[in-house]
Design an enzyme around this catalytic site. Structure first.
Site, PDB file in Angstrom:
ATOM      1  N   ASN A  23      45.464  38.840  44.841  1.00 48.59           N
ATOM      2  CA  ASN A  23      44.962  37.489  45.110  1.00 48.59           C
ATOM      3  C   ASN A  23      44.428  36.868  43.836  1.00 48.59           C
ATOM      4  O   ASN A  23      43.895  37.553  42.959  1.00 48.59           O
ATOM      5  CB  ASN A  23      43.911  37.514  46.234  1.00 48.59           C
ATOM      6  CG  ASN A  23      42.495  37.626  45.709  1.00 48.59           C
ATOM      7  OD1 ASN A  23      41.872  36.638  45.295  1.00 48.59           O
ATOM      8  ND2 ASN A  23      41.979  38.862  45.696  1.00 48.59           N
ATOM      9  N   SER A  30      34.795  39.006  39.808  1.00 46.15           N
ATOM     10  CA  SER A  30      36.067  38.414  40.228  1.00 46.15           C
ATOM     11  C   SER A  30      36.897  38.116  38.993  1.00 46.15           C
ATOM     12  O   SER A  30      36.412  37.500  38.045  1.00 46.15           O
ATOM     13  CB  SER A  30      35.832  37.107  41.000  1.00 46.15           C
ATOM     14  OG  SER A  30      37.066  36.427  41.100  1.00 46.15           O
ATOM     15  N   THR A  78      37.998  33.742  38.107  1.00 43.33           N
ATOM     16  CA  THR A  78      37.249  32.632  37.513  1.00 43.33           C
ATOM     17  C   THR A  78      37.138  32.957  36.029  1.00 43.33           C
ATOM     18  O   THR A  78      36.473  33.932  35.665  1.00 43.33           O
ATOM     19  CB  THR A  78      35.842  32.498  38.158  1.00 43.33           C
ATOM     20  OG1 THR A  78      35.999  32.182  39.534  1.00 43.33           O
ATOM     21  CG2 THR A  78      35.014  31.421  37.479  1.00 43.33           C
ATOM     22  N   LYS A 113      27.900  43.550  42.080  1.00 38.85           N
ATOM     23  CA  LYS A 113      29.286  43.998  42.319  1.00 38.85           C
ATOM     24  C   LYS A 113      30.055  43.974  41.008  1.00 38.85           C
ATOM     25  O   LYS A 113      30.180  42.925  40.373  1.00 38.85           O
ATOM     26  CB  LYS A 113      29.971  43.114  43.361  1.00 38.85           C
ATOM     27  CG  LYS A 113      31.381  43.590  43.713  1.00 38.85           C
ATOM     28  CD  LYS A 113      31.911  42.919  44.958  1.00 38.85           C
ATOM     29  CE  LYS A 113      33.309  43.377  45.303  1.00 38.85           C
ATOM     30  NZ  LYS A 113      33.821  42.748  46.523  1.00 38.85           N
ATOM     31  N   ASN A 135      35.295  45.552  42.619  1.00 41.54           N
ATOM     32  CA  ASN A 135      36.161  44.413  42.954  1.00 41.54           C
ATOM     33  C   ASN A 135      37.642  44.802  42.774  1.00 41.54           C
ATOM     34  O   ASN A 135      37.965  45.973  42.590  1.00 41.54           O
ATOM     35  CB  ASN A 135      35.780  43.225  42.069  1.00 41.54           C
ATOM     36  CG  ASN A 135      35.833  41.910  42.827  1.00 41.54           C
ATOM     37  OD1 ASN A 135      36.851  41.629  43.468  1.00 41.54           O
ATOM     38  ND2 ASN A 135      34.772  41.137  42.775  1.00 41.54           N
TER      39      ASN A 135
HETATM   40  C1  LIG Z   1      42.269  38.068  49.690  1.00 39.60           C
HETATM   41  C2  LIG Z   1      41.055  38.672  49.041  1.00 39.60           C
HETATM   42  C3  LIG Z   1      39.958  37.870  48.740  1.00 39.60           C
HETATM   43  C4  LIG Z   1      38.822  38.432  48.148  1.00 39.60           C
HETATM   44  N1  LIG Z   1      37.749  37.641  47.870  1.00 39.60           N
HETATM   45  C5  LIG Z   1      36.611  38.199  47.366  1.00 39.60           C
HETATM   46  C6  LIG Z   1      35.461  37.414  47.129  1.00 39.60           C
HETATM   47  O1  LIG Z   1      35.421  36.225  47.421  1.00 39.60           O
HETATM   48  N2  LIG Z   1      34.378  38.019  46.571  1.00 39.60           N
HETATM   49  C7  LIG Z   1      34.362  39.357  46.258  1.00 39.60           C
HETATM   50  O2  LIG Z   1      33.343  39.864  45.777  1.00 39.60           O
HETATM   51  N3  LIG Z   1      35.438  40.126  46.500  1.00 39.60           N
HETATM   52  C8  LIG Z   1      36.553  39.577  47.041  1.00 39.60           C
HETATM   53  N4  LIG Z   1      37.637  40.372  47.278  1.00 39.60           N
HETATM   54  C9  LIG Z   1      37.583  41.810  46.897  1.00 39.60           C
HETATM   55  C10 LIG Z   1      37.183  42.705  48.055  1.00 39.60           C
HETATM   56  O3  LIG Z   1      35.879  42.437  48.502  1.00 39.60           O
HETATM   57  C11 LIG Z   1      37.257  44.182  47.623  1.00 39.60           C
HETATM   58  O4  LIG Z   1      36.306  44.399  46.599  1.00 39.60           O
HETATM   59  C12 LIG Z   1      38.635  44.570  47.091  1.00 39.60           C
HETATM   60  O5  LIG Z   1      39.655  43.915  47.812  1.00 39.60           O
HETATM   61  C13 LIG Z   1      38.880  46.082  47.176  1.00 39.60           C
HETATM   62  O6  LIG Z   1      38.805  46.534  48.511  1.00 39.60           O
HETATM   63  P1  LIG Z   1      40.130  46.743  49.433  1.00 39.60           P
HETATM   64  O7  LIG Z   1      41.103  47.528  48.617  1.00 39.60           O
HETATM   65  O8  LIG Z   1      39.626  47.470  50.654  1.00 39.60           O
HETATM   66  O9  LIG Z   1      40.643  45.378  49.755  1.00 39.60           O
HETATM   67  C14 LIG Z   1      38.791  39.818  47.869  1.00 39.60           C
HETATM   68  C15 LIG Z   1      39.892  40.617  48.194  1.00 39.60           C
HETATM   69  C16 LIG Z   1      41.015  40.070  48.776  1.00 39.60           C
HETATM   70  C17 LIG Z   1      42.183  40.952  49.116  1.00 39.60           C
END
Ligand SMILES: Cc1cc2nc3c(=O)[nH]c(=O)nc-3n(C[C@H](O)[C@H](O)[C@H](O)COP(=O)(O)O)c2cc1C
Length: 364
Positions: free
Chosen positions: A110, A173, A176, A214, A243
């Site tokens: 993403n 993230s 940004t 984070k 993240n």
């Molecule tokens: C579509 C999408 C949007 C995300 N948006 C955010 C966000 O706004 N803020 C954030 O801290 N992490 C965001 N993340 C990261 C997730 O919180 C997480 O740290 C990361 O996806 C790893 O976990 P996972 O493998 O279980 O998805 C996003 C992840 C995905 C897939």
């Protein structure tokens, strides 16, 4: 019922663009009449930074960016929900398409770029549910065009402390430009000093609000030394590791989609996220609590993350491929592990393997 509905709906959702499918899921959760779930097994309970979690499995930030459905998610069995990332002012994020599924790898890329309805809208929703109970944290981030990014975080702490169970400072993230530079030593020390100071100022009215940091899984180990040192000296309450990654691990099958810019999550992130959690754990030495996130897609992966040092875990991407049944599957696996090892509490397993994980070859 939910399981059956989901099994029927998943092929349809997967036929849609990833972001459209997500929007539809949020709308469905907004109106679904969800029953209160059965109480969790007491052995899964976790107490961390002054809060009581009925189970250690949280919905990661990014799924419910605008706090539309935190209570629906709690009813689906999550032990806690992290809403956000929320920015002070509303912003649209990057142009679409900006979310891509790597089906063969069970991963997601993403580059949303903090699309947020802004603090005011989210605050209004959280204030409306303030008495509903449950652990609902708020993940905050700076606006893309902010002249003073630290001031954005300070403002968000002040705004959300009264309604958030905890606040997460998201400096990781990748979408940004320049945001992750806030993880560099001098910048991070200044940010945390001002954020913790803001938290102390609002504590009198809002009560003590835990502050979590984070971080990115892409930090070098030298950078991690600095980040942990600063987080310890500034006395954060916990750290989320971590993240999405800007790296592309070897062996991805969706070669073309893997070239899309953005942060990768899901199964391909699992080895790196586990290793970084363990590396963080051996540096933190229990000075504060760790939350493990990244690629957790089974009971075994959840257990491994806890044994690597996580008191709590979060998931997002695996839910896209495995569905919500994953939450109860993980709970059952954790209970089975406790019974196997003759333990009363999950907390007894936290960090059991941290040192040995750090001795393994670096994941490719
Ligand atoms: C579509 C999408 C949007 C995300 N948006 C955010 C966000 O706004 N803020 C954030 O801290 N992490 C965001 N993340 C990261 C997730 O919180 C997480 O740290 C990361 O996806 C790893 O976990 P996972 O493998 O279980 O998805 C996003 C992840 C995905 C897939």
């Amino acid at each position: 019922m939910i399981g059956l509905f989901e099994r029927l709906a998943r092929p349809f959702l997967h036929a849609l663009d990833a972001e459209e499918a997500h929007g539809l899921t949020i709308r469905l959760l907004t109106c679904a009449p969800l029953p209160r779930p059965a109480a969790d097994d007491k052995r899964l309970a976790v107490r961390a930074f002054g809060l009581n979690f009925p189970n250690p499995i949280g919905m990661a930030a990014g799924f419910d960016k605008n706090a539309d459905v935190p209570d629906a998610l709690l009813r689906l069995g999550f032990g806690f929900v992290e809403v956000g990332t929320v920015t002070p002012k509303p912003q649209r994020g990057n142009p679409r398409p900006r979310v891509f599924r790597l089906n063969a790898d069970q991963g997601v890329i993403n580059r949303l770029g903090f699309n947020s309805q802004g603090a005011e809208a989210v605050l209004r929703r959280l204030a409306r549910r303030a008495d509903a109970g449950g652990v609902v944290g708020v993940n905050v981030g700076a606006n893309k065009d902010a002249a003073d990014r630290v001031a954005d975080y300070v403002r968000l702490i002040e705004a959300f402390a009264p309604v958030a169970s905890y606040v997460t400072i998201n400096v990781s993230s990748p979408n940004t430009p320049g945001l992750r530079d806030l993880q560099q030593a001098a910048a991070l020390d200044d940010l945390l000093a001002r954020v913790i100071d803001a938290r102390e100022r609002v504590t009198q009215q809002a009560g003590p609000t835990p502050v979590l940091l984070k971080i990115a899984p892409d930090l070098s180990l030298n950078q991690l030394d600095d980040v942990v040192g600063i987080a310890r000296s500034r006395r954060v309450d916990g750290m989320i590791v971590g993240n999405t990654t800007v790296t592309r691990p070897a062996g991805l099958r969706e070669v073309k989609i893997a070239r899309e810019a953005g942060g990768l999550s899901g199964r391909p992130l699992l080895p790196l996220a586990t290793r970084m959690l363990a590396e963080t754990s051996v540096r933190v030495e229990s000075a504060f609590v760790l939350l493990g996130v990244g690629g957790i897609d089974s009971g075994a992966a959840a257990l491994a993350r806890i044994r690597a040092g996580a008191s709590l875990i979060q998931l997002y991407s695996a839910l896209i491929f495995r569905g919500l049944g994953l939450v109860s599957e993980i709970k059952a696996a954790l209970i089975a592990a406790l019974e196997r090892e003759g333990l009363d509490r999950l907390t007894e397993l936290v960090g059991a393997d941290a040192a040995s994980v750090t001795a393994e070859p670096w994941p490719q």
